[in-house]
Design a protein around this motif. Structure first.
Motif, short mmCIF file in Angstrom:
data_model
loop_
_atom_site.label_atom_id
_atom_site.label_comp_id
_atom_site.label_asym_id
_atom_site.label_seq_id
_atom_site.Cartn_x
_atom_site.Cartn_y
_atom_site.Cartn_z
N ASP A 400 44.42 44.38 13.12
CA ASP A 400 43.03 44.82 13.20
C ASP A 400 42.56 44.93 14.64
OD1 ASP A 400 40.95 42.46 14.00
OD2 ASP A 400 42.71 41.61 13.05
N VAL A 401 43.22 44.20 15.55
CA VAL A 401 42.79 44.18 16.94
C VAL A 401 42.87 45.57 17.58
CG1 VAL A 401 45.06 43.60 17.90
CG2 VAL A 401 43.01 42.94 19.12
N PHE A 402 43.82 46.38 17.15
CA PHE A 402 43.97 47.70 17.76
C PHE A 402 42.86 48.64 17.30
CE2 PHE A 402 48.21 45.78 17.24
CZ PHE A 402 48.46 45.54 18.58
N LEU A 403 42.46 48.50 16.04
CA LEU A 403 41.37 49.31 15.52
C LEU A 403 40.02 48.87 16.08
CD1 LEU A 403 40.64 51.60 13.57
CD2 LEU A 403 40.53 49.93 11.74
N THR A 404 39.84 47.54 16.21
CA THR A 404 38.53 47.04 16.63
C THR A 404 38.39 46.91 18.14
OG1 THR A 404 39.31 44.76 16.33
CG2 THR A 404 38.19 45.79 14.47
N THR A 405 39.45 46.55 18.85
CA THR A 405 39.37 46.33 20.30
C THR A 405 39.74 47.59 21.09
OG1 THR A 405 39.90 43.99 19.99
CG2 THR A 405 40.13 44.88 22.21
N LEU A 406 40.86 48.22 20.73
CA LEU A 406 41.23 49.47 21.40
C LEU A 406 40.48 50.66 20.84
CD1 LEU A 406 45.12 49.28 21.89
CD2 LEU A 406 43.32 48.86 23.57
N GLY A 407 39.98 50.52 19.61
CA GLY A 407 39.23 51.60 18.99
C GLY A 407 40.08 52.77 18.56
N VAL A 408 41.33 52.51 18.15
CA VAL A 408 42.22 53.60 17.75
C VAL A 408 42.66 53.43 16.30
CG1 VAL A 408 43.06 53.94 20.10
CG2 VAL A 408 44.31 52.40 18.57
N PRO A 409 42.94 54.53 15.61
CA PRO A 409 43.47 54.44 14.24
C PRO A 409 44.74 53.60 14.24
CG PRO A 409 42.94 56.71 14.80
CD PRO A 409 42.83 55.93 16.06
N THR A 410 44.90 52.77 13.22
CA THR A 410 46.05 51.86 13.14
C THR A 410 46.67 51.98 11.76
OG1 THR A 410 44.96 50.37 14.70
CG2 THR A 410 46.80 49.48 13.43
N ILE A 411 47.94 52.34 11.72
CA ILE A 411 48.59 52.70 10.46
C ILE A 411 49.90 51.93 10.31
CG2 ILE A 411 49.60 54.61 9.12
CD1 ILE A 411 47.74 56.46 10.88
N GLY A 412 50.08 51.31 9.16
CA GLY A 412 51.31 50.58 8.88
C GLY A 412 52.29 51.44 8.10
N ILE A 413 53.56 51.43 8.53
CA ILE A 413 54.62 52.18 7.86
C ILE A 413 55.78 51.21 7.60
CG2 ILE A 413 55.96 54.32 7.86
CD1 ILE A 413 54.40 55.22 10.31
N PRO A 414 55.71 50.39 6.57
CA PRO A 414 56.79 49.43 6.32
C PRO A 414 58.13 50.12 6.06
CG PRO A 414 54.84 48.88 5.05
CD PRO A 414 54.62 50.25 5.60
N TYR A 415 59.18 49.58 6.67
CA TYR A 415 60.52 50.14 6.50
C TYR A 415 61.43 49.24 5.66
CZ TYR A 415 59.55 53.49 10.31
OH TYR A 415 59.04 54.50 11.10
N ALA A 416 60.93 48.12 5.18
CA ALA A 416 61.80 47.17 4.48
C ALA A 416 61.58 47.24 2.97
CB ALA A 416 61.55 45.75 4.97
N ASN A 417 62.58 46.82 2.23
CA ASN A 417 62.52 46.75 0.78
C ASN A 417 61.54 45.67 0.33
OD1 ASN A 417 65.10 45.93 2.20
ND2 ASN A 417 65.02 44.35 0.62
N ALA A 418 60.99 45.84 -0.86
CA ALA A 418 60.00 44.88 -1.38
C ALA A 418 60.60 43.50 -1.56
CB ALA A 418 59.42 45.40 -2.70
N ASP A 419 61.88 43.42 -1.91
CA ASP A 419 62.53 42.13 -2.16
C ASP A 419 63.29 41.65 -0.92
OD1 ASP A 419 64.45 44.11 -2.29
OD2 ASP A 419 65.54 43.24 -3.98
N GLN A 420 62.65 41.72 0.22
CA GLN A 420 63.30 41.38 1.49
C GLN A 420 63.41 39.88 1.73
OE1 GLN A 420 60.21 41.84 4.92
NE2 GLN A 420 59.53 43.19 3.28
N ASN A 421 62.68 39.08 0.97
CA ASN A 421 62.70 37.61 1.12
C ASN A 421 62.25 37.16 2.51
OD1 ASN A 421 63.62 37.32 -1.47
ND2 ASN A 421 65.72 36.80 -0.93
N ASN A 422 61.31 37.87 3.10
CA ASN A 422 60.82 37.40 4.40
C ASN A 422 60.14 36.04 4.23
OD1 ASN A 422 58.63 38.50 3.03
ND2 ASN A 422 57.62 39.24 4.86
#
Length: 451
Positions: A400-422
């Motif tokens: 959120d810091v990039f959207l609120t502090t830098l004022g730029v659109p911030t977009i997540g593009i996950p590259y990992a499988n749902a069952d990654q066990n992080n």
């Protein structure tokens, strides 16, 4: 993009060798183990990829790694955010292999940090490297910011970004963390919830007392039951005065996007071991509630005695911990203040209330952004399928810091499988996901230039 994808195909063995070396260099932020070495190792990866101005920059905690590839200041600039720190791996007996000696089994890379977040940030570096190797000069500028404290709540990130706005100046921020949808389809994330963690303690007598005095003495456990019941109504609504004042309903487009997210209610019920969901009960509004509803979650209660045998006591004190999740326009400090006022007005002025750790600010961006369209097309090119659009997610995060502090659109593009066990044993990322992530990262550069 065919030439670039062919280049990536030819470099697969080299990519794996370099990623495996990165995973071997632990970088555990909760203990501080190997953090400096992990930052230095990442700098080496960036330099070998052709990035410039590679440097380790200090924060109040563990350092950030910064690098850039500037073609022309007049071109669009994207910032890639990620983190090089990982969770600990203390539960070694639960791992099928050494967490810091990565290996491939059944089409997956296993190792601590394989998915969270080393392979994903590595994919962005290699995607840009491949694009430049084939095309020459980049059609956009690329900056990298990789922190070393994400796994401990990113306590230094917000101040670092605020103090380095000029260095980090960009048009858009992309990050790859987390995983796909449970269906196996890739997703785009356009928002996060805010959150803070609160601890409430009620004191009783100055020491544990025999339960025979229960008719005469206050019991902090019963008082805590009453306190918590005053905060949370049946069905999940929050009874704190003013809690919903700042909440604005999502746009029609955002709500429509949430309703399009596939939900397998039967599978979710089986997974969680429940008979009904909150809300409509059948799970049809699962993602709408997950994304758009603020909440106060009771994480746990500690106090008294629940061990073997009997101890007839009145507890000396009882503590409850709450996780408060917020939606855009709700401010953590304001909600914390309203919680304090609520306790005072409900007869719990003596309750100790403190915020544990930092707070995250909720953020959500428009679905119509050209940067969203660029990411959507890049995922289609890299993965061969349209991503599901998530107007937000149920959790909070430092992005959120990039959207609120830098004022730029911030977009997540996950590259990992749902069952990654992080965060668990046998953390992994599918090899296929890793390759497609590199391809999508390369495609993103071209699509951003076309916007």
């Amino acid at each position: 993009m065919k030439e670039i994808f062919s280049f990536i195909e030819r470099r697969k063995e080299a990519y794996l060798a370099e990623l495996f070396d990165f995973i071997r260099c632990a970088g555990v932020s909760c203990s501080g183990e190997n953090m400096r070495q992990a930052a230095q190792h990442l700098c080496g990866i960036l330099r070998r990829s052709g990035a410039k101005r590679v440097q380790i920059l200090p924060t109040s905690g563990f350092p950030v790694v910064y690098a850039e590839c500037i073609t022309d200041e007049r071109l669009p600039t994207m910032l890639i955010y990620g983190h090089y720190d990982v969770q600990s791996a203390s539960d070694l007996e639960k791992w099928a292999s050494n967490p810091f000696s990565p290996e491939i089994r059944d089409g997956r890379i296993y190792g601590r940090g394989a998915a969270d977040n080393k392979a994903q940030l590595f994919a962005h570096i290699k995607g840009r490297e491949a694009y430049a190797a084939v095309k020459g000069n980049l059609p956009v500028n690329v900056k990298y910011l990789f922190e070393g404290e994400e796994e401990i709540g990113s306590p230094s990130l917000r101040s670092f970004v605020a103090e380095n706005c000029e260095l980090l100046r960009c048009d858009v921020c992309y990050y790859s963390d987390g995983g796909y949808h449970d269906s196996g389809l890739p997703i785009l994330i356009l928002g996060v919830k805010g959150s803070f963690y609160a601890e409430i303690t009620l004191q009783g007598c100055k020491q544990e007392t025999h339960a025979m005095r229960a008719p005469c003495l206050p019991n902090p456990a019963w008082r805590m039951v009453d306190l918590l019941a005053s905060v949370h109504m049946p069905g999940g609504r929050i009874a704190i005065k003013g809690f919903y004042d700042a909440v604005r309903p999502p746009s029609a487009e955002q709500r429509a996007a949430a309703r399009k997210i596939p939900v397998n209610s039967a599978a979710l019920k089986e997974s969680y071991g429940i008979a009904r969901f909150l809300g409509k009960g059948d799970g049809s509004d699962y993602y709408e509630r997950l994304i758009f509803e603020p909440a106060v979650n009771l994480c746990g209660i500690q106090g008294g005695y629940t061990g073997p045998g009997f101890r007839n006591i009145i507890p000396r004190s009882v503590t409850a911990r709450l996780d408060v999740s917020l939606v855009p326009k709700q401010e953590p400090a304001d909600i914390f203040s309203k919680l304090r006022r609520h306790l005072d007005e409900k007869g719990f002025a003596d309750a100790s209330l403190q915020m544990i750790g930092g707070a995250f600010i909720p953020a959500r961006m428009s679905l119509d952004s050209a940067y969203v369209k660029a990411a959507r097309q890049a995922v289609l090119d890299g993965f061969g399928v349209e991503p599901i659009i998530f107007p937000g997610v149920g959790g909070a995060g430092p992005n959120d810091v990039f959207l609120t502090t830098l004022g730029v659109p911030t977009i997540g593009i996950p590259y990992a499988n749902a069952d990654q066990n992080n965060h668990s044993s046998d953390e992994n990322i599918l090899l296929d996901s890793f390759w497609k992530g590199i391809a999508a990262s390369a495609a993103l550069i071209g699509k951003l230039a076309e916007r």
